[in-house]
Structures are given as C-alpha cells and as structure tokens.
Design a protein around this motif. Structure first.
Motif, PDB file in Angstrom:
ATOM      1  N   GLU A 172       0.817  -1.214   0.000  1.00  0.00           N
ATOM      2  CA  GLU A 172       0.000   0.000   0.000  1.00  0.00           C
ATOM      3  C   GLU A 172       0.851   1.265   0.000  1.00  0.00           C
ATOM      4  O   GLU A 172       0.338   2.365  -0.235  1.00  0.00           O
ATOM      5  N   GLY A 174       2.640   2.234  -2.177  1.00  0.00           N
ATOM      6  CA  GLY A 174       2.563   2.818  -3.507  1.00  0.00           C
ATOM      7  C   GLY A 174       1.389   3.765  -3.690  1.00  0.00           C
ATOM      8  O   GLY A 174       1.332   4.504  -4.671  1.00  0.00           O
ATOM      9  N   THR A 175       0.441   3.757  -2.760  1.00  0.00           N
ATOM     10  CA  THR A 175      -0.727   4.643  -2.864  1.00  0.00           C
ATOM     11  C   THR A 175      -0.519   5.955  -2.135  1.00  0.00           C
ATOM     12  O   THR A 175      -1.365   6.855  -2.229  1.00  0.00           O
ATOM     13  N   LEU A 176       0.569   6.071  -1.387  1.00  0.00           N
ATOM     14  CA  LEU A 176       0.808   7.295  -0.611  1.00  0.00           C
ATOM     15  C   LEU A 176       1.163   8.462  -1.527  1.00  0.00           C
ATOM     16  O   LEU A 176       1.809   8.289  -2.558  1.00  0.00           O
ATOM     17  N   ARG A 177       0.742   9.657  -1.142  1.00  0.00           N
ATOM     18  CA  ARG A 177       1.103  10.874  -1.857  1.00  0.00           C
ATOM     19  C   ARG A 177       1.460  11.950  -0.824  1.00  0.00           C
ATOM     20  O   ARG A 177       0.687  12.183   0.093  1.00  0.00           O
ATOM     21  N   LEU A 179       4.588  10.361  -2.980  1.00  0.00           N
ATOM     22  CA  LEU A 179       5.089   9.005  -3.051  1.00  0.00           C
ATOM     23  C   LEU A 179       6.507   8.937  -2.479  1.00  0.00           C
ATOM     24  O   LEU A 179       7.418   9.607  -2.971  1.00  0.00           O
ATOM     25  N   ILE A 203       2.495  13.269 -10.538  1.00  0.00           N
ATOM     26  CA  ILE A 203       2.375  12.525  -9.279  1.00  0.00           C
ATOM     27  C   ILE A 203       3.397  13.096  -8.295  1.00  0.00           C
ATOM     28  O   ILE A 203       4.602  13.061  -8.559  1.00  0.00           O
ATOM     29  N   HIS A 244       1.543  -1.968 -10.903  1.00  0.00           N
ATOM     30  CA  HIS A 244       1.525  -0.506 -10.901  1.00  0.00           C
ATOM     31  C   HIS A 244       0.116   0.052 -11.088  1.00  0.00           C
ATOM     32  O   HIS A 244      -0.227   1.111 -10.522  1.00  0.00           O
ATOM     33  N   GLU A 245      -0.709  -0.626 -11.855  1.00  0.00           N
ATOM     34  CA  GLU A 245      -2.070  -0.136 -12.064  1.00  0.00           C
ATOM     35  C   GLU A 245      -2.891  -0.205 -10.780  1.00  0.00           C
ATOM     36  O   GLU A 245      -3.705   0.676 -10.503  1.00  0.00           O
ATOM     37  N   VAL A 247      -1.962   0.279  -7.763  1.00  0.00           N
ATOM     38  CA  VAL A 247      -1.631   1.336  -6.792  1.00  0.00           C
ATOM     39  C   VAL A 247      -1.580   2.717  -7.448  1.00  0.00           C
ATOM     40  O   VAL A 247      -1.134   3.688  -6.825  1.00  0.00           O
ATOM     41  N   GLY A 248      -2.039   2.806  -8.692  1.00  0.00           N
ATOM     42  CA  GLY A 248      -2.134   4.107  -9.350  1.00  0.00           C
ATOM     43  C   GLY A 248      -0.815   4.697  -9.786  1.00  0.00           C
ATOM     44  O   GLY A 248      -0.666   5.927  -9.816  1.00  0.00           O
ATOM     45  N   LEU A 249       0.143   3.832 -10.147  1.00  0.00           N
ATOM     46  CA  LEU A 249       1.440   4.317 -10.613  1.00  0.00           C
ATOM     47  C   LEU A 249       1.589   4.071 -12.107  1.00  0.00           C
ATOM     48  O   LEU A 249       1.041   3.111 -12.647  1.00  0.00           O
TER      49      LEU A 249
END
Length: 293
Positions: A172, A174-177, A179, A203, A244-245, A247-249
């Motif tokens: 998870e 990878g979902t932090l912003r 990043l 991003i 990657h998809e 976690v929105g990367l």
C-alpha cells in the motif's frame, strides 16, 4: 549411458518451447527431433514432455532431467571452448553497474576463468554515469553499464523493463502521496527515469532514502522507507514487484544496458576474449530463463 546428442535436442526443444523451432535451430526435420526425444525417454525410462498443438510442457521428470542436461551440456561446451581456445593472457580493467555485477556477472566470470585462466581481471562497481566517464578518461578497458544515450561505438546488450518494488508486507506504500522513494543518488540513470515519469504524470513524490548500493536500497525498502525501482531481471531477493495499475502508478520505461570498450583496444586479445564470453553467457542465461509451464 545417456546419449548427449539427445540431451542437446531435449534442451533445444525446451528452450524453443516448440518441436518445429527446435528442428529449425538444429537443422533437422521435426520428425527427427521427435524421434530423438522418444529415444531419450526410452533411455531414461520416463516421460519428459507433454506435447500439445501449440506448446511443449515439461513434465516433472523432464524438470528433473533438465537440471542434469544443462550441467552435462554446459560442461561439454566448456571443455570444447577450453581446448579450442588459443592461449590468451593479459590484463583487463572492467567497470560494471552494480545490478549487473550482483546478478549475471558471477556466472559470466566463472565460465570465463575456466577457459582463460591466464587473464587477470580487475573489476570496479559503481554508478553507470561515473563508470562511463572513467572509461572515456582511459581508466577502463570495458564497461558494462546503463546508458540512455550511449556513444556511437557502444554496443546494446539488453533492455530490461523497470518495475516498481516494495516490501512484501507494505504494497500500500505505492498509494501514498507524496510518493516516498528509495533511489540511488544523482547521477543515477534509473533515478532520472523515475523522476521524469512521475513529473510527466503529475504525481507528487519525495526522496525518502538514498544509497549508492543496491544493498542499501534493499534495506531501505524492506524497512518501509519507500518504493524503489529495478530492472525486472535484477530485483533483489525479498522485494516484491508491484502491480503498478493497482496502486495508481505509471508504467516505467525499459532500462538499457550497453557494453562499451576503450578505443584502440581492438588488438587486445584478452579484451576481445572477455567480450566474446559476455555475449556467449548472456545468450545462455537468457535461454535458462525459459518458463516451465
């Protein structure tokens, strides 16, 4: 006694995943290759391959034999090269990117040493940009490195897709912003490729951890300090490749590896022997990556 010719045909079928393509590579007819595999199965008393219309699948006994076949045929090839190779001696100073040095290089050097025991190698590991600069300053004879824009005389070796990696228990992250990232310091090529990709996709990110070494990056990722990126073939043990998809990367570009040698080294027999060994072993290692279905 197992016929080594049959083992070679068996290896070729496995590597090509096809009787037709194996026959083309061996210069035989498809029926001849099929007969050879049947003879091998008779010799070992086990079924080795499952044949279907579109693919060839290794059976459990085939997987067991594959290990021995590679070892036997590899030893024969080493002996042929050793006794056919002219006496070569000398000194080669080589620079190698760490990802290559910690994965593929040991096998290359092991086989090279057996064939050319009189060649002395000195190896330096570092960031690709620094290694290439030192090559152009006359320090190295050969460099194996990453390079997005290489010199005209550089030879491409392989392109390996960059992938996002994280600690197995922390996907998870990878979902932090912004990043959090664990990357090599500048002038790292993979670092620049990641930052360019994230900026292009708007991003937000922060550099949470840096290390000159892969061991240091791995430790930071396992500690949960941030994500990192590696070529798919060079992901350190214990790290997990992220979807990657999920976690929105964004997907990442391929990581190019090149071989560049010092100008004027064409007459150096030790350098040419090492370059030849690199090509032979890269081809062998790529064939070993055949996925067993």
């Amino acid at each position: 006694m197992i016929d080594t010719t049959l083992l070679e045909s068996f290896l070729t079928v496995v590597e090509e995943a096809s009787f037709t393509q194996a026959a083309d590579r061996l210069g035989l007819t498809q029926s001849s290759v099929s007969q050879q595999i049947k003879r091998l199965e008779n010799q070992v008393g086990r079924r080795l391959l499952q044949r279907s219309t579109h693919k060839v699948t290794l059976l459990p006994d085939g997987e067991r034999l594959l290990v021995h076949a590679r070892r036997i045929c590899g030893a024969i090839q080493d002996a042929e090269r050793e006794f056919n190779a002219p006496g070569v001696s000398g000194f080669v100073h080589m620079g190698v990117a760490e990802d290559f040095a910690t994965s593929r290089l040991p096998d290359i050097l092991r086989r090279f040493r057996r064939i050319y025991p009189d060649v002395t190698l000195q190896i330096e590991i570092g960031l690709s940009v620094n290694l290439l600069q030192k090559l152009h300053e006359g320090v190295f004879d050969i460099v194996l490195a990453k390079a997005r824009q290489s010199a005209k005389d550089a030879e491409p070796l392989l392109d390996d897709p960059l992938v996002w990696v994280a600690a197995p228990e922390e996907p998870e992250i990878g979902t932090l912003r912004p990043l959090p990232l664990a990357l090599h310091p500048e002038p790292s090529i993979s670092r620049a490729m990641v930052i360019e990709t994230l900026e292009r996709c708007s991003i937000p990110f922060r550099i949470a951890h840096t290390s000159l070494s892969i061991t240091g990056l791995r430790a930071g990722v396992l500690a949960g300090l941030g994500l990192s990126v590696f070529g798919r073939s060079f992901v350190p043990e214990g790290l997990e490749v992220l979807d990657h998809e999920a976690v929105g990367l964004p997907p990442l570009p391929a990581l190019p590896f090149i071989l560049e040698k010092q100008k004027g080294s064409e007459g150096n027999a030790a350098v040419e022997a090492l370059i030849k060994a690199i090509h032979e072993n890269l081809a062998l290692l790529d064939r070993r990556r055949f996925p067993v279905a």
